[in-house]
Structures are given as C-alpha cells and as structure tokens.
Design a protein around this motif. Structure first.
Motif, PDB file in Angstrom:
ATOM      1  N   LEU A 131      -1.635   0.559  11.042  1.00  0.00           N
ATOM      2  CA  LEU A 131      -1.582   1.650  10.071  1.00  0.00           C
ATOM      3  C   LEU A 131      -2.746   2.605  10.276  1.00  0.00           C
ATOM      4  O   LEU A 131      -3.874   2.180  10.553  1.00  0.00           O
ATOM      5  CB  LEU A 131      -1.663   1.097   8.643  1.00  0.00           C
ATOM      6  N   TYR A 132      -2.481   3.890  10.127  1.00  0.00           N
ATOM      7  CA  TYR A 132      -3.562   4.865   9.998  1.00  0.00           C
ATOM      8  C   TYR A 132      -4.285   4.562   8.690  1.00  0.00           C
ATOM      9  O   TYR A 132      -3.665   4.182   7.692  1.00  0.00           O
ATOM     10  CB  TYR A 132      -2.976   6.277  10.004  1.00  0.00           C
ATOM     11  N   VAL A 133      -5.593   4.729   8.670  1.00  0.00           N
ATOM     12  CA  VAL A 133      -6.376   4.318   7.500  1.00  0.00           C
ATOM     13  C   VAL A 133      -5.887   4.967   6.204  1.00  0.00           C
ATOM     14  O   VAL A 133      -5.924   4.341   5.141  1.00  0.00           O
ATOM     15  CB  VAL A 133      -7.879   4.591   7.700  1.00  0.00           C
ATOM     16  N   LYS A 134      -5.403   6.203   6.269  1.00  0.00           N
ATOM     17  CA  LYS A 134      -4.907   6.849   5.061  1.00  0.00           C
ATOM     18  C   LYS A 134      -3.599   6.217   4.596  1.00  0.00           C
ATOM     19  O   LYS A 134      -3.332   6.154   3.385  1.00  0.00           O
ATOM     20  CB  LYS A 134      -4.726   8.356   5.287  1.00  0.00           C
ATOM     21  N   GLN A 135      -2.791   5.753   5.532  1.00  0.00           N
ATOM     22  CA  GLN A 135      -1.575   5.031   5.151  1.00  0.00           C
ATOM     23  C   GLN A 135      -1.941   3.748   4.420  1.00  0.00           C
ATOM     24  O   GLN A 135      -1.354   3.423   3.378  1.00  0.00           O
ATOM     25  CB  GLN A 135      -0.743   4.695   6.395  1.00  0.00           C
TER      26      GLN A 135
ATOM     27  N   GLY B  64       1.629  -3.308   7.351  1.00  0.00           N
ATOM     28  CA  GLY B  64       1.755  -2.741   8.684  1.00  0.00           C
ATOM     29  C   GLY B  64       2.898  -1.754   8.705  1.00  0.00           C
ATOM     30  O   GLY B  64       3.564  -1.521   7.692  1.00  0.00           O
ATOM     31  N   THR B  65       3.145  -1.177   9.855  1.00  0.00           N
ATOM     32  CA  THR B  65       4.256  -0.250   9.991  1.00  0.00           C
ATOM     33  C   THR B  65       5.550  -1.015  10.234  1.00  0.00           C
ATOM     34  O   THR B  65       5.539  -2.174  10.635  1.00  0.00           O
ATOM     35  CB  THR B  65       4.022   0.718  11.166  1.00  0.00           C
ATOM     36  N   ARG B  66       6.664  -0.331   9.978  1.00  0.00           N
ATOM     37  CA  ARG B  66       7.961  -0.973  10.186  1.00  0.00           C
ATOM     38  C   ARG B  66       8.312  -1.078  11.666  1.00  0.00           C
ATOM     39  O   ARG B  66       9.147  -1.889  12.054  1.00  0.00           O
ATOM     40  CB  ARG B  66       9.062  -0.230   9.426  1.00  0.00           C
ATOM     41  N   GLU B  67       7.662  -0.250  12.505  1.00  0.00           N
ATOM     42  CA  GLU B  67       7.883  -0.328  13.945  1.00  0.00           C
ATOM     43  C   GLU B  67       6.736  -1.107  14.603  1.00  0.00           C
ATOM     44  O   GLU B  67       5.613  -1.124  14.101  1.00  0.00           O
ATOM     45  CB  GLU B  67       7.951   1.060  14.583  1.00  0.00           C
ATOM     46  N   THR B  68       7.018  -1.731  15.721  1.00  0.00           N
ATOM     47  CA  THR B  68       5.987  -2.407  16.500  1.00  0.00           C
ATOM     48  C   THR B  68       5.901  -1.759  17.875  1.00  0.00           C
ATOM     49  O   THR B  68       6.907  -1.307  18.429  1.00  0.00           O
ATOM     50  CB  THR B  68       6.274  -3.910  16.654  1.00  0.00           C
ATOM     51  N   VAL B  69       4.694  -1.721  18.427  1.00  0.00           N
ATOM     52  CA  VAL B  69       4.470  -1.112  19.734  1.00  0.00           C
ATOM     53  C   VAL B  69       3.442  -1.936  20.496  1.00  0.00           C
ATOM     54  O   VAL B  69       2.712  -2.749  19.919  1.00  0.00           O
ATOM     55  CB  VAL B  69       3.959   0.348  19.621  1.00  0.00           C
TER      56      VAL B  69
ATOM     57  N   VAL C 174       6.706  -7.212   7.435  1.00  0.00           N
ATOM     58  CA  VAL C 174       6.364  -6.377   6.271  1.00  0.00           C
ATOM     59  C   VAL C 174       7.489  -6.374   5.229  1.00  0.00           C
ATOM     60  O   VAL C 174       7.582  -5.452   4.417  1.00  0.00           O
ATOM     61  CB  VAL C 174       6.022  -4.936   6.710  1.00  0.00           C
ATOM     62  N   ASN C 175       8.298  -7.414   5.227  1.00  0.00           N
ATOM     63  CA  ASN C 175       9.396  -7.466   4.258  1.00  0.00           C
ATOM     64  C   ASN C 175       8.888  -7.499   2.825  1.00  0.00           C
ATOM     65  O   ASN C 175       9.474  -6.859   1.933  1.00  0.00           O
ATOM     66  CB  ASN C 175      10.286  -8.690   4.525  1.00  0.00           C
ATOM     67  N   ARG C 176       7.810  -8.235   2.576  1.00  0.00           N
ATOM     68  CA  ARG C 176       7.288  -8.280   1.202  1.00  0.00           C
ATOM     69  C   ARG C 176       6.761  -6.911   0.788  1.00  0.00           C
ATOM     70  O   ARG C 176       6.977  -6.470  -0.349  1.00  0.00           O
ATOM     71  CB  ARG C 176       6.170  -9.321   1.080  1.00  0.00           C
ATOM     72  N   LEU C 177       6.110  -6.231   1.701  1.00  0.00           N
ATOM     73  CA  LEU C 177       5.621  -4.884   1.403  1.00  0.00           C
ATOM     74  C   LEU C 177       6.782  -3.959   1.071  1.00  0.00           C
ATOM     75  O   LEU C 177       6.696  -3.153   0.129  1.00  0.00           O
ATOM     76  CB  LEU C 177       4.839  -4.340   2.598  1.00  0.00           C
ATOM     77  N   LYS C 178       7.869  -4.068   1.813  1.00  0.00           N
ATOM     78  CA  LYS C 178       9.045  -3.243   1.546  1.00  0.00           C
ATOM     79  C   LYS C 178       9.624  -3.532   0.169  1.00  0.00           C
ATOM     80  O   LYS C 178      10.043  -2.618  -0.553  1.00  0.00           O
ATOM     81  CB  LYS C 178      10.112  -3.490   2.612  1.00  0.00           C
ATOM     82  N   GLU C 179       9.651  -4.810  -0.213  1.00  0.00           N
ATOM     83  CA  GLU C 179      10.177  -5.188  -1.527  1.00  0.00           C
ATOM     84  C   GLU C 179       9.330  -4.606  -2.655  1.00  0.00           C
ATOM     85  O   GLU C 179       9.856  -4.189  -3.693  1.00  0.00           O
ATOM     86  CB  GLU C 179      10.226  -6.717  -1.645  1.00  0.00           C
TER      87      GLU C 179
ATOM     88  N   GLY D  75       9.112  -0.352  -1.706  1.00  0.00           N
ATOM     89  CA  GLY D  75      10.354   0.331  -1.371  1.00  0.00           C
ATOM     90  C   GLY D  75      10.536   0.571   0.110  1.00  0.00           C
ATOM     91  O   GLY D  75      11.657   0.760   0.591  1.00  0.00           O
ATOM     92  N   ASP D  76       9.438   0.556   0.877  1.00  0.00           N
ATOM     93  CA  ASP D  76       9.528   0.758   2.318  1.00  0.00           C
ATOM     94  C   ASP D  76       8.165   0.445   2.921  1.00  0.00           C
ATOM     95  O   ASP D  76       7.172   0.267   2.210  1.00  0.00           O
ATOM     96  CB  ASP D  76       9.931   2.198   2.648  1.00  0.00           C
ATOM     97  N   ALA D  77       8.122   0.369   4.248  1.00  0.00           N
ATOM     98  CA  ALA D  77       6.856   0.255   4.969  1.00  0.00           C
ATOM     99  C   ALA D  77       6.601   1.571   5.690  1.00  0.00           C
ATOM    100  O   ALA D  77       7.539   2.276   6.059  1.00  0.00           O
ATOM    101  CB  ALA D  77       6.919  -0.902   5.962  1.00  0.00           C
ATOM    102  N   PRO D  78       5.353   1.935   5.902  1.00  0.00           N
ATOM    103  CA  PRO D  78       5.049   3.190   6.569  1.00  0.00           C
ATOM    104  C   PRO D  78       5.562   3.216   8.012  1.00  0.00           C
ATOM    105  O   PRO D  78       5.830   2.173   8.613  1.00  0.00           O
ATOM    106  CB  PRO D  78       3.518   3.251   6.535  1.00  0.00           C
ATOM    107  N   SER D  79       5.665   4.416   8.568  1.00  0.00           N
ATOM    108  CA  SER D  79       6.089   4.604   9.957  1.00  0.00           C
ATOM    109  C   SER D  79       4.873   4.836  10.845  1.00  0.00           C
ATOM    110  O   SER D  79       3.982   5.623  10.498  1.00  0.00           O
ATOM    111  CB  SER D  79       7.032   5.802  10.073  1.00  0.00           C
ATOM    112  N   ILE D  80       4.842   4.185  11.980  1.00  0.00           N
ATOM    113  CA  ILE D  80       3.725   4.377  12.904  1.00  0.00           C
ATOM    114  C   ILE D  80       3.692   5.812  13.430  1.00  0.00           C
ATOM    115  O   ILE D  80       2.627   6.389  13.645  1.00  0.00           O
ATOM    116  CB  ILE D  80       3.792   3.373  14.074  1.00  0.00           C
ATOM    117  N   TYR D  81       4.871   6.424  13.579  1.00  0.00           N
ATOM    118  CA  TYR D  81       4.938   7.774  14.129  1.00  0.00           C
ATOM    119  C   TYR D  81       4.447   8.813  13.118  1.00  0.00           C
ATOM    120  O   TYR D  81       3.759   9.769  13.489  1.00  0.00           O
ATOM    121  CB  TYR D  81       6.366   8.062  14.599  1.00  0.00           C
ATOM    122  N   ASN D  82       4.768   8.603  11.838  1.00  0.00           N
ATOM    123  CA  ASN D  82       4.223   9.477  10.798  1.00  0.00           C
ATOM    124  C   ASN D  82       2.709   9.329  10.705  1.00  0.00           C
ATOM    125  O   ASN D  82       1.984  10.311  10.480  1.00  0.00           O
ATOM    126  CB  ASN D  82       4.858   9.162   9.450  1.00  0.00           C
ATOM    127  N   GLY D  83       2.235   8.095  10.868  1.00  0.00           N
ATOM    128  CA  GLY D  83       0.804   7.864  10.816  1.00  0.00           C
ATOM    129  C   GLY D  83       0.066   8.551  11.948  1.00  0.00           C
ATOM    130  O   GLY D  83      -1.005   9.141  11.750  1.00  0.00           O
TER     131      GLY D  83
END
Length: 290
Positions: free
Chosen positions: A186-190, A210-215, A257-262, A265-273
């Motif tokens: 995650l970006y620190v602001k996320q 964490g983000t919903r995507e992995t890299v 990050v399923n618990r975070l989504k619950e 409502g969602d997990a952040p995106s790595i690309y938005n970050g």
C-alpha cells in the motif's frame, strides 16, 4: 514516512481528533501538535503520554533495515517490543493501541496469508515485529495489529524502495528487481485511510491491509517507471536467490485481504496507489531533488 501520512490525514478537515505527532528528528511546523523525542527514551515517552493523555495510539516506528536488525538486535527489541509495552500499558483499559506490523512475519512459502495463519519469521526484524504484535495484543484491551507492506517517500528524503529506484533512474543507472518476490503493498496514504476507517469502526485483533492485486518487486518497479516515463530497460529482473543477505528474505508475503474487504467494502488498488504516489511526488517538487 507512514507517521507523516497518518498525522496529515487525522489533522486535515476533521474536528474529531486532536493529533500529536512524535518524531526523533526536528518536527515540522504546522497546525498540529508535534514534538521531538526518541521513543526509546522511556522516561520522556511516559511523560509525553501523561501530558497528552491519548485515547488512541498508533505505533508506526520501526527499524525497517532488515540486515541492520540482524546486527543490532538490541535496538530492534527496544523499538519493536519495549516501546510497544509502554504504549500498550498506558491507560490500558481505556486507550486504544494500533500496532503497525509487517507481512514479513510469514516465511513466504505459500502467500495469500490470512490473519489466523501462524507466523514463521525468517529474520530478526520480522521476529522482533512478531513479538511486538504479542505485546500489543496482550498489553491492553482495545488493540489492533495491522500487518502490511508500504511504500512512499520520506521527509527529509530517504532511501526507501521507491525513492532509491527514482534516484537511480534520474541518474540513468540500471537497477534490478526481484522477479520471484511477491507482495501487495500500500502507498502510505492508502494505509492511513484504511487505519482511520478501522479506528472509526472500532475494529480489534489482527487485520491484513494490502492491495487487492499482487505483483512481484520487478513488476512494481516497472509500473513505477512507466508512470514517471523512465525507460523500462533500466530495470533488470533477477532472482532474490542471487543476493546474499545477512537476514533471510521471504519470497511470497502476499496478504489475504478478505477481512479488510468485509469491513471497508473493498481493498485498495495498487495501481491507484502508484498513481497517487507519482502525483504527490511531482507536486511536492521532489523530481528536482538531487
């Protein structure tokens, strides 16, 4: 790096919180409370707690240089464990402690780690952070451990992953990125926004952020360079097995990050970050910094 993002978020346009930032270097001049102390000066730390009387404490500080922790275990223990004891024991029945931990508590064999998976740290940094988790969970009734992996840039400038990569690119140097190390950072602001949501919702226990995507680390650097317009051929993929570290590194610390989504409502995106990081970096004039 993370503390600054949290400080700014909780301070900005929000009368719900009075914010005290603690820093071991010279504090910034702004509209919030900011003091300079070393957290391992326990007498001074206790005095600050008694004066400010916090309802919520977010412990962001860590020695993130893994090899440094291997050679200086005492300092790692003081900051990750002993400071956590003091923060957690302050007004333990009423104050909330949020302890920022790391995905490195896992050995990286499987990835997609859930909150109830048993940690198996490979290096002393991760071992001391895991022991800090235990102190946070045991020292007070209202606690939250956030396991994560972050990136950003420091003020004053530092040598974090993204800062190092940008510095090398600006100097037209070729760097390497691990093609077999996976994470969802995650970006620190996320992360700051996630933490605020968790606090408002009074979440306790352990949560993976964490983000919903992995890299891979290589893919992360490629995405970073693409956004800055740096040539992609200045990054070469390598295996982490080619590097000899003092402390062993896990290969796949991706967090489920399923618990975070619950909860949110969602997990952040790595690309938005990454987009936000690049915009902030340019807006702050850091591209002109040598």
């Amino acid at each position: 790096m993370l503390g600054g993002a949290i400080f700014d978020l909780f301070l900005s346009n929000d009368e719900m919180f009075d914010v005290l930032g603690i820093d071991k270097v010279t504090p910034r001049i702004d509209n919030g409370f900011h003091v300079k102390i070393n957290l391992i000066d326990f007498k001074q730390l206790q005095s600050i707690l008694n004066d400010f009387k916090p309802d919520i404490i977010i412990h962001c500080a860590a020695i993130v240089n893994v090899d440094c922790c291997e050679t200086d275990k005492k300092s790692a223990d003081l900051l990750h464990i002993e400071v956590t004891k003091i923060l957690g024991s302050y007004n333990a029945k009423k104050s909330r402690l949020i302890y920022i931990s790391t995905d490195a508590v896992f050995d990286g064999v499987n990835g997609n780690y859930r909150e109830n998976d048993k940690p198996h740290p490979l290096n002393y940094y991760a071992k001391s952070k895991w022991r800090g988790e235990t102190e946070a969970l045991n020292s007070c009734e209202n606690n939250l451990v956030v396991r994560t992996n972050i990136y950003g840039y420091k003020n004053p400038p530092g040598n974090s992953l993204a800062e190092w990569a940008i510095h090398e690119a600006k100097n037209k140097n070729t760097i390497t990125g691990f093609s077999d190390v996976f994470f969802n950072p995650l970006y620190v602001k996320q992360l700051a926004r996630v933490i605020k949501q968790l606090i408002i919702r009074s979440e306790n226990g352990i949560i993976h952020a964490g983000t919903r995507e992995t890299v891979t680390k290589f893919e992360f650097l490629m995405e970073l360079y693409r956004r800055f317009g740096f040539p992609a051929n200045r990054i070469k993929p390598i295996s982490i097995d080619e590097i000899e570290f003092k402390g062993a590194r896990p290969k796949n610390t991706t967090l489920n990050v399923n618990r975070l989504k619950e909860i949110t409502g969602d997990a952040p995106s790595i690309y938005n970050g990454l987009d936000e990081f690049v915009n902030d970096y340019k807006k702050d004039g850091r591209m002109n910094h040598d």
